[in-house]
Motif scaffolding. Structure first.
Motif, mmCIF file in Angstrom:
data_model
loop_
_atom_site.group_PDB
_atom_site.id
_atom_site.type_symbol
_atom_site.label_atom_id
_atom_site.label_comp_id
_atom_site.label_asym_id
_atom_site.label_seq_id
_atom_site.Cartn_x
_atom_site.Cartn_y
_atom_site.Cartn_z
ATOM 1 N N LEU A 196 0.825 -1.204 0.000
ATOM 2 C CA LEU A 196 0.000 0.000 0.000
ATOM 3 C C LEU A 196 0.860 1.256 0.000
ATOM 4 O O LEU A 196 0.532 2.246 -0.682
ATOM 5 C CB LEU A 196 -0.932 -0.006 1.214
ATOM 6 C CG LEU A 196 -2.099 -0.987 1.170
ATOM 7 C CD1 LEU A 196 -2.831 -1.015 2.504
ATOM 8 C CD2 LEU A 196 -3.067 -0.640 0.036
ATOM 9 N N ASP A 200 0.768 4.055 -2.886
ATOM 10 C CA ASP A 200 0.466 5.453 -2.577
ATOM 11 C C ASP A 200 1.593 6.376 -3.047
ATOM 12 O O ASP A 200 1.330 7.494 -3.531
ATOM 13 C CB ASP A 200 0.250 5.624 -1.067
ATOM 14 C CG ASP A 200 -1.011 4.921 -0.591
ATOM 15 O OD1 ASP A 200 -1.886 4.620 -1.433
ATOM 16 O OD2 ASP A 200 -1.110 4.660 0.626
ATOM 17 N N ARG A 213 -8.130 -0.152 -7.510
ATOM 18 C CA ARG A 213 -8.607 0.513 -6.306
ATOM 19 C C ARG A 213 -9.308 -0.455 -5.366
ATOM 20 O O ARG A 213 -9.184 -0.360 -4.143
ATOM 21 C CB ARG A 213 -9.551 1.653 -6.687
ATOM 22 C CG ARG A 213 -10.042 2.487 -5.498
ATOM 23 C CD ARG A 213 -10.939 3.598 -5.952
ATOM 24 N NE ARG A 213 -12.104 3.058 -6.629
ATOM 25 C CZ ARG A 213 -13.064 3.811 -7.195
ATOM 26 N NH1 ARG A 213 -12.944 5.129 -7.182
ATOM 27 N NH2 ARG A 213 -14.094 3.249 -7.787
ATOM 28 N N GLU A 214 -10.059 -1.428 -5.929
ATOM 29 C CA GLU A 214 -10.767 -2.389 -5.082
ATOM 30 C C GLU A 214 -9.788 -3.216 -4.249
ATOM 31 O O GLU A 214 -10.036 -3.503 -3.072
ATOM 32 C CB GLU A 214 -11.636 -3.310 -5.934
ATOM 33 C CG GLU A 214 -12.787 -2.613 -6.649
ATOM 34 C CD GLU A 214 -12.340 -1.889 -7.900
ATOM 35 O OE1 GLU A 214 -11.137 -2.030 -8.268
ATOM 36 O OE2 GLU A 214 -13.169 -1.178 -8.502
ATOM 37 N N SER A 216 -6.660 -2.330 -3.350
ATOM 38 C CA SER A 216 -6.018 -1.494 -2.333
ATOM 39 C C SER A 216 -6.965 -1.219 -1.170
ATOM 40 O O SER A 216 -6.545 -1.199 -0.007
ATOM 41 C CB SER A 216 -5.554 -0.176 -2.962
ATOM 42 O OG SER A 216 -6.660 0.555 -3.452
ATOM 43 N N GLU A 217 -8.255 -1.033 -1.465
ATOM 44 C CA GLU A 217 -9.218 -0.819 -0.375
ATOM 45 C C GLU A 217 -9.365 -2.067 0.475
ATOM 46 O O GLU A 217 -9.489 -1.991 1.704
ATOM 47 C CB GLU A 217 -10.562 -0.401 -0.960
ATOM 48 C CG GLU A 217 -10.565 0.999 -1.575
ATOM 49 C CD GLU A 217 -11.912 1.355 -2.166
ATOM 50 O OE1 GLU A 217 -12.793 0.462 -2.203
ATOM 51 O OE2 GLU A 217 -12.088 2.522 -2.581
ATOM 52 N N GLN A 218 -9.367 -3.247 -0.164
ATOM 53 C CA GLN A 218 -9.488 -4.483 0.599
ATOM 54 C C GLN A 218 -8.272 -4.704 1.490
ATOM 55 O O GLN A 218 -8.397 -5.133 2.642
ATOM 56 C CB GLN A 218 -9.680 -5.665 -0.355
ATOM 57 C CG GLN A 218 -10.011 -6.961 0.340
ATOM 58 C CD GLN A 218 -10.442 -8.033 -0.638
ATOM 59 O OE1 GLN A 218 -10.556 -7.775 -1.832
ATOM 60 N NE2 GLN A 218 -10.683 -9.226 -0.133
ATOM 61 N N ASP A 220 -6.372 -2.281 2.618
ATOM 62 C CA ASP A 220 -6.352 -1.204 3.607
ATOM 63 C C ASP A 220 -7.265 -1.508 4.794
ATOM 64 O O ASP A 220 -6.985 -1.101 5.924
ATOM 65 C CB ASP A 220 -6.761 0.102 2.936
ATOM 66 C CG ASP A 220 -6.423 1.306 3.792
ATOM 67 O OD1 ASP A 220 -5.552 1.182 4.685
ATOM 68 O OD2 ASP A 220 -7.022 2.373 3.594
ATOM 69 N N HIS A 221 -8.348 -2.244 4.544
ATOM 70 C CA HIS A 221 -9.294 -2.587 5.606
ATOM 71 C C HIS A 221 -9.116 -4.027 6.092
ATOM 72 O O HIS A 221 -10.021 -4.589 6.719
ATOM 73 C CB HIS A 221 -10.736 -2.378 5.123
ATOM 74 C CG HIS A 221 -11.061 -0.950 4.804
ATOM 75 N ND1 HIS A 221 -10.829 -0.397 3.557
ATOM 76 C CD2 HIS A 221 -11.580 0.044 5.574
ATOM 77 C CE1 HIS A 221 -11.203 0.872 3.558
ATOM 78 N NE2 HIS A 221 -11.671 1.173 4.777
#
Length: 293
Positions: A196, A200, A213-214, A216-218, A220-221
């Protein structure tokens, strides 16, 4: 900060880190000692305690160096070990065959010599077919060597047929189940934070992403899991510590990253570009045209 004359962090680390653990050289040492001892051991029995002492010293030194000197070696499968064991299975045949040759030597045990009349004459060894068929102190060794060689030849020749017919201990191939959860639950949090941070950095400075993006969001959470992947998780060259070191790459996740990079100009604002160049060249297919120019 560190007080050093080195211009790269990896050069500074090299001052204190030990050499890499060359596992193939270690296997070569073991194979060399074993085969030399088996080849000449019956003729020179002193080789057996020397080999035992060599194994003991090798074991003690390697345990100490792996624990305190070598960097952490990469995770390897058992293929190298299986190859070494496949080679070692021939060492008993050398012990028996060459041992019989030494024990049946007529010049040593029976004081029989074949004098040479001329320098061009060939020395008679005394090891002929009639001497092989003669019963003496070396005959049991010859019989055992013959049986072992026949068994080995039979196993190599009919190994596939024996497996097909089921006349082996393990009829079916053992399948190893690592019992890992789904990929995103098996990625360690430190590895997720690393990718990540790289994504970034490229997005903010150079305007392109390493991943969707999907994804990286997964990441990140992502929550803490119970069982993780060991080693490198990503199909990315820089994710491998060995390649990162060869490129002298400073990870984007490092705090105060620019302080560890020394470039050739007086502009302190572009220090990270020297390290980012590795990422840009590797991911040149994703970079915008203006960045490439």
């Amino acid at each position: 900060m560190y007080n050093t004359k080195q211009t790269q962090i990896y050069a500074y680390i090299d001052l204190y880190v030990g050499p890499e653990h060359q596992i193939h050289f270690k296997y070569s040492h073991i194979l060399n000692v074993t085969f030399v001892t088996m080849m000449y051991g019956l003729g020179m029995p002193i080789l057996f305690p020397i080999a035992a002492l060599s194994y003991l010293v090798f074991w003690a030194v390697e345990r100490y160096q792996v624990a305190y000197t070598y960097p952490m070696p990469p995770a390897l499968d058992d293929r190298l070990t299986e190859n070494a064991l496949d080679m070692l299975q021939f060492s008993p045949i050398l012990l028996l065959a060459n041992g019989y040759w030494m024990l049946s030597n007529k010049q040593i045990f029976d004081s029989e010599i074949s004098p040479l009349n001329y320098m061009t004459d060939i020395m008679e060894t005394g090891h002929t077919l009639p001497t092989v068929l003669t019963l003496d102190h070396a005959t049991p060794l010859f019989a055992i060597a013959l049986v072992v060689m026949c068994l080995h030849l039979f196993r190599v020749t009919f190994d596939k047929l024996m497996h097909r017919w089921g006349y082996v201990i393990s009829k079916n191939e053992i399948k190893v189940d690592e019992n890992l959860p789904p990929f995103f639950q098996a990625v360690p949090l430190t590895k997720a934070d690393w990718i990540l941070a790289e994504n970034d950095n490229l997005k903010e400075v150079y305007g392109f992403n390493l991943m969707q993006r999907e994804i990286s969001e997964q990441l990140d959470h992502q929550k803490e899991g119970k069982k993780y992947i060991r080693g490198v998780c990503w199909y990315h060259v820089i994710a491998n510590p060995s390649y990162a070191r060869d490129f002298c790459y400073i990870d984007a996740i490092w705090p105060n990253r620019a302080d560890f990079i020394v470039d050739g100009d007086d502009d302190e604002e572009n220090d990270c570009e020297q390290s980012d160049m590795s990422q840009l060249v590797i991911n040149i297919g994703l970079a915008p045209r203006q960045v490439i120019r």
